[in-house]
Design a protein around this motif. Structure first.
Motif, PDB file in Angstrom:
ATOM      1  N   HIS A  32      -0.055  -6.114 -11.116  1.00 10.76           N
ATOM      2  CA  HIS A  32      -1.444  -5.639 -10.864  1.00 10.76           C
ATOM      3  C   HIS A  32      -2.012  -6.621  -9.650  1.00 10.76           C
ATOM      4  CE1 HIS A  32      -1.320  -4.502 -14.958  1.00 10.76           C
ATOM      5  NE2 HIS A  32      -2.376  -3.501 -14.801  1.00 10.76           N
ATOM      6  N   ALA A  33      -0.821  -7.133  -8.921  1.00 13.44           N
ATOM      7  CA  ALA A  33      -1.303  -7.862  -7.572  1.00 13.44           C
ATOM      8  C   ALA A  33      -1.872  -7.008  -6.436  1.00 13.44           C
ATOM      9  CB  ALA A  33       0.007  -8.575  -7.195  1.00 13.44           C
ATOM     10  N   LEU A  34      -2.943  -7.290  -5.833  1.00 15.00           N
ATOM     11  CA  LEU A  34      -3.386  -6.691  -4.841  1.00 15.00           C
ATOM     12  C   LEU A  34      -2.435  -6.468  -3.602  1.00 15.00           C
ATOM     13  CD1 LEU A  34      -6.072  -5.116  -4.235  1.00 15.00           C
ATOM     14  CD2 LEU A  34      -6.793  -7.451  -3.007  1.00 15.00           C
ATOM     15  N   VAL A  35      -1.513  -5.907  -3.697  1.00 15.08           N
ATOM     16  CA  VAL A  35      -0.597  -5.479  -2.579  1.00 15.08           C
ATOM     17  C   VAL A  35      -1.296  -4.514  -1.574  1.00 15.08           C
ATOM     18  CG1 VAL A  35       1.690  -4.511  -2.104  1.00 15.08           C
ATOM     19  CG2 VAL A  35       1.343  -5.881  -4.058  1.00 15.08           C
ATOM     20  N   SER A  36      -2.105  -3.821  -1.648  1.00 17.51           N
ATOM     21  CA  SER A  36      -2.653  -2.870  -1.022  1.00 17.51           C
ATOM     22  C   SER A  36      -3.382  -3.254   0.287  1.00 17.51           C
ATOM     23  CB  SER A  36      -3.756  -1.991  -1.750  1.00 17.51           C
ATOM     24  OG  SER A  36      -4.970  -2.651  -2.152  1.00 17.51           O
ATOM     25  N   PHE A  54       7.756 -11.862  -2.241  1.00 22.64           N
ATOM     26  CA  PHE A  54       6.545 -11.645  -3.066  1.00 22.64           C
ATOM     27  C   PHE A  54       6.472 -10.047  -3.365  1.00 22.64           C
ATOM     28  CE2 PHE A  54       2.103 -10.271  -3.316  1.00 22.64           C
ATOM     29  CZ  PHE A  54       1.915 -10.793  -4.764  1.00 22.64           C
ATOM     30  N   LEU A  55       6.544  -9.285  -2.304  1.00 20.47           N
ATOM     31  CA  LEU A  55       6.546  -7.798  -2.294  1.00 20.47           C
ATOM     32  C   LEU A  55       7.610  -7.197  -3.311  1.00 20.47           C
ATOM     33  CD1 LEU A  55       4.546  -5.796  -1.095  1.00 20.47           C
ATOM     34  CD2 LEU A  55       6.266  -5.270   0.743  1.00 20.47           C
ATOM     35  N   HIS A  56       8.838  -7.646  -3.205  1.00 23.84           N
ATOM     36  CA  HIS A  56       9.949  -7.043  -3.963  1.00 23.84           C
ATOM     37  C   HIS A  56       9.657  -7.594  -5.305  1.00 23.84           C
ATOM     38  CE1 HIS A  56      12.796  -5.302  -1.232  1.00 23.84           C
ATOM     39  NE2 HIS A  56      12.324  -5.991  -0.348  1.00 23.84           N
ATOM     40  N   ARG A  57       8.910  -8.718  -5.705  1.00 24.37           N
ATOM     41  CA  ARG A  57       9.013  -9.235  -7.000  1.00 24.37           C
ATOM     42  C   ARG A  57       7.943  -8.215  -7.607  1.00 24.37           C
ATOM     43  NH1 ARG A  57       8.423  -9.546 -11.673  1.00 24.37           N
ATOM     44  NH2 ARG A  57       8.071 -11.319 -12.676  1.00 24.37           N
ATOM     45  N   CYS A  58       6.900  -7.923  -6.958  1.00 24.31           N
ATOM     46  CA  CYS A  58       5.843  -6.888  -7.542  1.00 24.31           C
ATOM     47  C   CYS A  58       6.418  -5.531  -7.730  1.00 24.31           C
ATOM     48  CB  CYS A  58       4.541  -6.818  -6.449  1.00 24.31           C
ATOM     49  SG  CYS A  58       3.611  -8.232  -6.147  1.00 24.31           S
ATOM     50  N   ALA A  59       7.574  -5.063  -6.728  1.00 31.88           N
ATOM     51  CA  ALA A  59       7.991  -3.854  -6.872  1.00 31.88           C
ATOM     52  C   ALA A  59       8.613  -3.885  -8.203  1.00 31.88           C
ATOM     53  CB  ALA A  59       8.775  -3.451  -5.939  1.00 31.88           C
ATOM     54  N   ARG A  60       9.553  -4.875  -8.257  1.00 30.26           N
ATOM     55  CA  ARG A  60      10.319  -4.773  -9.866  1.00 30.26           C
ATOM     56  C   ARG A  60       9.500  -4.958 -10.915  1.00 30.26           C
ATOM     57  NH1 ARG A  60      13.018  -8.954  -6.767  1.00 30.26           N
ATOM     58  NH2 ARG A  60      12.033 -10.424  -8.175  1.00 30.26           N
ATOM     59  N   ALA A  61       8.220  -5.294 -10.845  1.00 30.62           N
ATOM     60  CA  ALA A  61       7.333  -5.289 -11.833  1.00 30.62           C
ATOM     61  C   ALA A  61       6.551  -3.973 -11.822  1.00 30.62           C
ATOM     62  CB  ALA A  61       6.406  -6.393 -11.816  1.00 30.62           C
ATOM     63  N   ARG A  62       7.044  -3.017 -11.248  1.00 28.08           N
ATOM     64  CA  ARG A  62       6.555  -1.638 -11.093  1.00 28.08           C
ATOM     65  C   ARG A  62       5.031  -1.694 -10.770  1.00 28.08           C
ATOM     66  NH1 ARG A  62       9.542   1.875 -12.722  1.00 28.08           N
ATOM     67  NH2 ARG A  62       8.035   3.745 -13.094  1.00 28.08           N
ATOM     68  N   ASN A  63       4.729  -2.420  -9.505  1.00 31.16           N
ATOM     69  CA  ASN A  63       3.386  -2.325  -9.136  1.00 31.16           C
ATOM     70  C   ASN A  63       3.641  -1.207  -7.918  1.00 31.16           C
ATOM     71  OD1 ASN A  63       1.450  -2.819  -6.811  1.00 31.16           O
ATOM     72  ND2 ASN A  63       1.087  -4.765  -7.460  1.00 31.16           N
ATOM     73  N   PRO A  64       2.703   0.075  -8.196  1.00 29.86           N
ATOM     74  CA  PRO A  64       3.116   1.306  -7.081  1.00 29.86           C
ATOM     75  C   PRO A  64       2.975   1.064  -5.769  1.00 29.86           C
ATOM     76  CG  PRO A  64       0.879   1.396  -8.835  1.00 29.86           C
ATOM     77  CD  PRO A  64       1.794  -0.069  -9.136  1.00 29.86           C
ATOM     78  N   ALA A  65       1.697   0.089  -5.487  1.00 27.47           N
ATOM     79  CA  ALA A  65       1.548  -0.299  -3.923  1.00 27.47           C
ATOM     80  C   ALA A  65       2.739  -0.983  -3.358  1.00 27.47           C
ATOM     81  CB  ALA A  65       0.195  -1.025  -3.835  1.00 27.47           C
ATOM     82  N   ALA A  66       3.049  -1.740  -4.087  1.00 25.56           N
ATOM     83  CA  ALA A  66       4.426  -2.613  -3.822  1.00 25.56           C
ATOM     84  C   ALA A  66       5.775  -1.641  -3.449  1.00 25.56           C
ATOM     85  CB  ALA A  66       4.814  -3.901  -4.743  1.00 25.56           C
ATOM     86  N   MET A  67       5.785  -0.791  -4.570  1.00 26.20           N
ATOM     87  CA  MET A  67       6.948   0.135  -4.397  1.00 26.20           C
ATOM     88  C   MET A  67       6.823   1.242  -3.096  1.00 26.20           C
ATOM     89  SD  MET A  67       6.948   1.009  -8.607  1.00 26.20           S
ATOM     90  CE  MET A  67       8.485   2.015  -8.582  1.00 26.20           C
ATOM     91  N   LEU A  68       5.608   1.595  -3.031  1.00 26.94           N
ATOM     92  CA  LEU A  68       5.432   2.263  -1.894  1.00 26.94           C
ATOM     93  C   LEU A  68       5.622   1.566  -0.564  1.00 26.94           C
ATOM     94  CD1 LEU A  68       4.350   4.805   0.309  1.00 26.94           C
ATOM     95  CD2 LEU A  68       1.977   3.353  -0.120  1.00 26.94           C
ATOM     96  N   ARG A  69       5.822   0.345  -0.247  1.00 25.61           N
ATOM     97  CA  ARG A  69       5.982  -0.567   0.908  1.00 25.61           C
ATOM     98  C   ARG A  69       7.499  -0.710   0.850  1.00 25.61           C
ATOM     99  NH1 ARG A  69       1.036  -0.252  -0.099  1.00 25.61           N
ATOM    100  NH2 ARG A  69      -0.473  -0.957   1.303  1.00 25.61           N
ATOM    101  N   VAL A  70       7.869  -1.072  -0.310  1.00 27.27           N
ATOM    102  CA  VAL A  70       9.443  -1.332  -0.418  1.00 27.27           C
ATOM    103  C   VAL A  70      10.384   0.095  -0.110  1.00 27.27           C
ATOM    104  CG1 VAL A  70      11.356  -1.920  -2.060  1.00 27.27           C
ATOM    105  CG2 VAL A  70       9.383  -3.248  -1.886  1.00 27.27           C
TER     106      VAL A  70
END
Length: 203
Positions: A32-36, A54-70
């Motif tokens: 739920h981190a504010l990656v947007s 940090f962004l890759h860690r968020c993406a591994r946790a299935r943060n959709p905004a982070a997954m978009l950027r990765v």
């Protein structure tokens, strides 16, 4: 709640004590981190920096905004098409509207499309259309692709990118001066948007 409101506050909380550091390291927090607040093409500015970790860690946790950027990083910066598209479509399935837009544009325009990819492209486009954010997403990605960094050549905007039923009255008739609010065919609207997207990409 802290992570969804401010990345800086999250980091400050992690640094305050061991208890908070442990709590902040859970997948639920990174999801739920504010990656947007980070630019979609943030890998251009933060490559090799802690922000990308940090962004890759968020993406591994299935943060959709982070997954978009990765996914954008893998697809357009690293050239990993298959992995990049998989990450983008997963972000789209999790509801990120910008991921839905770029996934729809790519699925409907890149070569060697399967029927399933076309179907998913239309589905993602419908999500964006129903959210009322088509124009905003187009503007966002027009800015993203304004730089010369992408190694993936765009498709020819003059080529057909999708097809609708032969009985559709609006097929091939939509132009820049058309009233899109009167167009009911989703396939025609999607094809028009892909042409707009590719036209901006080719400039």
């Amino acid at each position: 709640m802290v992570a969804s409101n401010s990345i800086e506050d999250l980091f400050n909380m992690q640094a305050s004590c061991r208890l908070f550091a442990s709590a902040c390291n859970s997948d639920a927090v990174y999801r739920h981190a504010l990656v947007s607040v980070l630019p979609i093409a943030c890998f251009l500015d933060y490559s090799g920096m802690p922000a990308m970790t940090f962004l890759h860690r968020c993406a591994r946790a299935r943060n959709p905004a982070a997954m978009l950027r990765v996914g954008m990083s893998h697809l357009f910066w690293c050239g990993h098409r298959r992995g990049g598209m998989r990450t983008l479509t997963e972000a789209a399935k999790l509801g990120d509207v910008e991921a839905c837009y770029i996934a729809a544009m790519l699925l409907l325009s890149l070569g060697d499309k399967t029927d399933d990819e076309v179907r998913r492209g239309f589905e993602f486009f419908c999500v964006v259309r129903e959210s009322g954010t088509v124009e905003r997403c187009r503007e966002v990605f027009t800015q993203v692709f304004a730089g010369p960094w992408s190694d993936i050549p765009p498709a020819n905007p003059e080529e057909s990118v999708s097809s609708c039923f032969g009985s559709c009255r609006t097929r091939g008739t939509i132009g820049d001066d058309s009233n899109l609010s009167s167009v009911a065919c989703v396939q025609c609207l999607a094809e028009y948007e892909v042409r707009k997207f590719l036209g901006s990409y080719c400039i």
